[in-house]
Design a protein around this motif. Structure first.
Motif, PDB file in Angstrom:
ATOM      1  N   PRO A  18      11.713  -9.432  -8.732  1.00 23.45           N
ATOM      2  CA  PRO A  18      12.334  -8.311  -8.022  1.00 23.45           C
ATOM      3  C   PRO A  18      11.407  -7.736  -6.955  1.00 23.45           C
ATOM      4  O   PRO A  18      10.178  -7.782  -7.081  1.00 23.45           O
ATOM      5  CB  PRO A  18      12.571  -7.270  -9.122  1.00 23.45           C
ATOM      6  N   ASN A  19      12.005  -7.171  -5.943  1.00 20.86           N
ATOM      7  CA  ASN A  19      11.254  -6.454  -4.921  1.00 20.86           C
ATOM      8  C   ASN A  19      10.648  -5.213  -5.582  1.00 20.86           C
ATOM      9  O   ASN A  19      11.382  -4.397  -6.148  1.00 20.86           O
ATOM     10  CB  ASN A  19      12.216  -6.070  -3.794  1.00 20.86           C
ATOM     11  N   PRO A  20       9.317  -5.039  -5.523  1.00 15.50           N
ATOM     12  CA  PRO A  20       8.686  -3.908  -6.206  1.00 15.50           C
ATOM     13  C   PRO A  20       8.726  -2.594  -5.433  1.00 15.50           C
ATOM     14  O   PRO A  20       8.177  -1.597  -5.889  1.00 15.50           O
ATOM     15  CB  PRO A  20       7.245  -4.380  -6.391  1.00 15.50           C
ATOM     16  N   SER A  21       9.372  -2.577  -4.293  1.00 12.98           N
ATOM     17  CA  SER A  21       9.450  -1.351  -3.506  1.00 12.98           C
ATOM     18  C   SER A  21      10.019  -0.218  -4.343  1.00 12.98           C
ATOM     19  O   SER A  21      10.929  -0.420  -5.143  1.00 12.98           O
ATOM     20  CB  SER A  21      10.332  -1.573  -2.276  1.00 12.98           C
ATOM     21  N   GLY A  22       9.503   0.947  -4.121  1.00 12.07           N
ATOM     22  CA  GLY A  22      10.046   2.128  -4.783  1.00 12.07           C
ATOM     23  C   GLY A  22      11.483   2.396  -4.377  1.00 12.07           C
ATOM     24  O   GLY A  22      12.200   3.143  -5.041  1.00 12.07           O
ATOM     25  N   LEU A  23      11.920   1.771  -3.273  1.00 14.28           N
ATOM     26  CA  LEU A  23      13.295   1.919  -2.814  1.00 14.28           C
ATOM     27  C   LEU A  23      14.267   1.073  -3.632  1.00 14.28           C
ATOM     28  O   LEU A  23      15.475   1.246  -3.532  1.00 14.28           O
ATOM     29  CB  LEU A  23      13.401   1.531  -1.333  1.00 14.28           C
TER      30      LEU A  23
ATOM     31  N   PRO B 163       9.932   0.473 -13.790  1.00 16.04           N
ATOM     32  CA  PRO B 163       8.611  -0.120 -14.022  1.00 16.04           C
ATOM     33  C   PRO B 163       8.541  -1.072 -15.218  1.00 16.04           C
ATOM     34  O   PRO B 163       7.939  -2.143 -15.121  1.00 16.04           O
ATOM     35  CB  PRO B 163       7.705   1.106 -14.217  1.00 16.04           C
ATOM     36  N   ALA B 164       9.166  -0.728 -16.324  1.00 17.57           N
ATOM     37  CA  ALA B 164       9.120  -1.615 -17.495  1.00 17.57           C
ATOM     38  C   ALA B 164       9.851  -2.932 -17.223  1.00 17.57           C
ATOM     39  O   ALA B 164       9.418  -3.991 -17.679  1.00 17.57           O
ATOM     40  CB  ALA B 164       9.732  -0.920 -18.713  1.00 17.57           C
ATOM     41  N   ASP B 165      10.953  -2.863 -16.473  1.00 13.59           N
ATOM     42  CA  ASP B 165      11.693  -4.079 -16.115  1.00 13.59           C
ATOM     43  C   ASP B 165      10.850  -4.971 -15.203  1.00 13.59           C
ATOM     44  O   ASP B 165      10.826  -6.196 -15.367  1.00 13.59           O
ATOM     45  CB  ASP B 165      13.002  -3.733 -15.394  1.00 13.59           C
ATOM     46  N   LEU B 166      10.180  -4.364 -14.226  1.00 17.41           N
ATOM     47  CA  LEU B 166       9.310  -5.131 -13.330  1.00 17.41           C
ATOM     48  C   LEU B 166       8.188  -5.799 -14.122  1.00 17.41           C
ATOM     49  O   LEU B 166       7.904  -6.984 -13.930  1.00 17.41           O
ATOM     50  CB  LEU B 166       8.701  -4.222 -12.259  1.00 17.41           C
ATOM     51  N   ALA B 167       7.564  -5.034 -15.006  1.00 18.79           N
ATOM     52  CA  ALA B 167       6.469  -5.583 -15.813  1.00 18.79           C
ATOM     53  C   ALA B 167       6.952  -6.775 -16.634  1.00 18.79           C
ATOM     54  O   ALA B 167       6.263  -7.799 -16.724  1.00 18.79           O
ATOM     55  CB  ALA B 167       5.898  -4.501 -16.724  1.00 18.79           C
ATOM     56  N   ALA B 168       8.136  -6.661 -17.209  1.00 20.40           N
ATOM     57  CA  ALA B 168       8.686  -7.760 -18.025  1.00 20.40           C
ATOM     58  C   ALA B 168       8.934  -8.998 -17.165  1.00 20.40           C
ATOM     59  O   ALA B 168       8.646 -10.123 -17.596  1.00 20.40           O
ATOM     60  CB  ALA B 168       9.972  -7.320 -18.712  1.00 20.40           C
ATOM     61  N   ARG B 169       9.447  -8.816 -15.958  1.00 19.94           N
ATOM     62  CA  ARG B 169       9.706  -9.960 -15.066  1.00 19.94           C
ATOM     63  C   ARG B 169       8.396 -10.624 -14.635  1.00 19.94           C
ATOM     64  O   ARG B 169       8.306 -11.851 -14.575  1.00 19.94           O
ATOM     65  CB  ARG B 169      10.506  -9.520 -13.833  1.00 19.94           C
ATOM     66  N   PHE B 170       7.394  -9.825 -14.323  1.00 19.92           N
ATOM     67  CA  PHE B 170       6.090 -10.382 -13.951  1.00 19.92           C
ATOM     68  C   PHE B 170       5.477 -11.117 -15.140  1.00 19.92           C
ATOM     69  O   PHE B 170       4.897 -12.190 -14.992  1.00 19.92           O
ATOM     70  CB  PHE B 170       5.156  -9.271 -13.452  1.00 19.92           C
TER      71      PHE B 170
ATOM     72  N   ALA C 228       0.795  -1.224   0.000  1.00 20.30           N
ATOM     73  CA  ALA C 228       0.000   0.000   0.000  1.00 20.30           C
ATOM     74  C   ALA C 228       0.829   1.276   0.000  1.00 20.30           C
ATOM     75  O   ALA C 228       0.299   2.344  -0.312  1.00 20.30           O
ATOM     76  CB  ALA C 228      -0.937   0.010   1.212  1.00 20.30           C
ATOM     77  N   ARG C 229       2.092   1.183   0.330  1.00 21.62           N
ATOM     78  CA  ARG C 229       2.916   2.393   0.422  1.00 21.62           C
ATOM     79  C   ARG C 229       2.977   3.097  -0.932  1.00 21.62           C
ATOM     80  O   ARG C 229       3.257   2.467  -1.951  1.00 21.62           O
ATOM     81  CB  ARG C 229       4.324   2.013   0.874  1.00 21.62           C
ATOM     82  N   PRO C 230       2.689   4.402  -0.946  1.00 20.43           N
ATOM     83  CA  PRO C 230       2.822   5.135  -2.211  1.00 20.43           C
ATOM     84  C   PRO C 230       4.241   4.955  -2.757  1.00 20.43           C
ATOM     85  O   PRO C 230       5.215   5.007  -2.021  1.00 20.43           O
ATOM     86  CB  PRO C 230       2.566   6.591  -1.815  1.00 20.43           C
ATOM     87  N   GLY C 231       4.333   4.699  -4.017  1.00 15.03           N
ATOM     88  CA  GLY C 231       5.634   4.453  -4.628  1.00 15.03           C
ATOM     89  C   GLY C 231       5.937   2.983  -4.796  1.00 15.03           C
ATOM     90  O   GLY C 231       6.845   2.622  -5.544  1.00 15.03           O
ATOM     91  N   ASN C 232       5.184   2.107  -4.107  1.00 14.07           N
ATOM     92  CA  ASN C 232       5.403   0.680  -4.323  1.00 14.07           C
ATOM     93  C   ASN C 232       4.836   0.339  -5.695  1.00 14.07           C
ATOM     94  O   ASN C 232       3.742   0.772  -6.056  1.00 14.07           O
ATOM     95  CB  ASN C 232       4.736  -0.160  -3.235  1.00 14.07           C
ATOM     96  N   ARG C 233       5.567  -0.470  -6.437  1.00 17.97           N
ATOM     97  CA  ARG C 233       5.204  -0.728  -7.829  1.00 17.97           C
ATOM     98  C   ARG C 233       4.583  -2.102  -8.054  1.00 17.97           C
ATOM     99  O   ARG C 233       4.460  -2.552  -9.187  1.00 17.97           O
ATOM    100  CB  ARG C 233       6.450  -0.530  -8.692  1.00 17.97           C
ATOM    101  N   PHE C 234       4.170  -2.773  -6.965  1.00 16.00           N
ATOM    102  CA  PHE C 234       3.586  -4.100  -7.107  1.00 16.00           C
ATOM    103  C   PHE C 234       2.317  -4.076  -7.962  1.00 16.00           C
ATOM    104  O   PHE C 234       2.193  -4.849  -8.917  1.00 16.00           O
ATOM    105  CB  PHE C 234       3.265  -4.709  -5.737  1.00 16.00           C
ATOM    106  N   TRP C 235       1.372  -3.228  -7.628  1.00 13.65           N
ATOM    107  CA  TRP C 235       0.079  -3.231  -8.330  1.00 13.65           C
ATOM    108  C   TRP C 235       0.222  -2.871  -9.809  1.00 13.65           C
ATOM    109  O   TRP C 235      -0.370  -3.545 -10.651  1.00 13.65           O
ATOM    110  CB  TRP C 235      -0.920  -2.329  -7.596  1.00 13.65           C
TER     111      TRP C 235
END
Length: 187
Positions: free
Chosen positions: A154-159, A165-172, A46-53
């Motif tokens: 990858p850990n989706p934390s904004g940290l 974001p594009a790299d995370l999307a590709a991994r998911f 739920a933390r703003p900046g987290n990129r999971f959703w």
């Protein structure tokens, strides 16, 4: 979902969030541990900046971008949410190796009880410590846990600046695309 105050966020240290879990899920997504913000509102990632959703949607798991307060809907889509370690902290670095290993033991029990097809751990470092796999890399793991295929994302934390974001999307999306070929665990 109402934004918590700074005092509510600070007071959430050590709190837990209920799992969003059911038997026979396609994927059980497993964070490292809840953020203080997530614990304050009692919703995962739920933390703003987290990129999971955004990554979950961009990777093809949801028909639209869900918000953290919709985390209860995931089991109806065949997905669930849990964490390696339960207590909320400001950063995952606050967790001790013992907490991660203890969380690994608890997570194994959840895998035996709920038997998801895939456990997707969101953070390679936490996985390495929790399951004594110091050489683990991103992607599908060579050995299942409790008969469940393990996939590290990858850990989706904004940290986590290593993944944009594009790299995370590709991994998911890699996991989503592989789902039809992954064997379901034995009943």
């Amino acid at each position: 979902m109402q934004r918590p105050t700074a005092a509510e966020i600070a007071a959430a240290h050590g709190r837990t969030i209920p799992d969003r879990i059911a038997k026979g899920l396609q994927v059980l997504f497993c964070g490292i541990n809840p953020s203080l913000y997530s614990a304050a509102v009692s919703h995962h990632f739920a933390r703003p900046g987290n990129r999971f959703w955004p990554a979950l949607h961009a990777g093809g798991f949801t028909p639209r971008r869900f918000t953290p307060d919709e985390d209860l809907l995931l089991p109806s889509l065949g997905y669930g949410l849990t964490n390696v370690a339960s207590p909320a902290t400001a950063t995952a670095d606050e967790l001790t190796p013992d907490q991660l290993r203890e969380g690994g033991v608890i997570l194994r029990r959840k895998l035996r009880r709920y038997a998801p097809r895939v456990l997707a751990v969101l953070g390679v470092g936490a996985y390495r410590v929790a399951f004594a796999k110091p050489r683990a890399l991103m992607g599908r793991q060579p050995e299942p846990l409790e008969g469940v295929t393990v996939w590290i994302l990858p850990n989706p934390s904004g940290l986590n600046a290593h993944y944009q974001p594009a790299d995370l999307a590709a991994r998911f999306a890699e996991l989503k695309d592989a789902l039809p070929t992954l064997a379901a665990p034995p009943p």
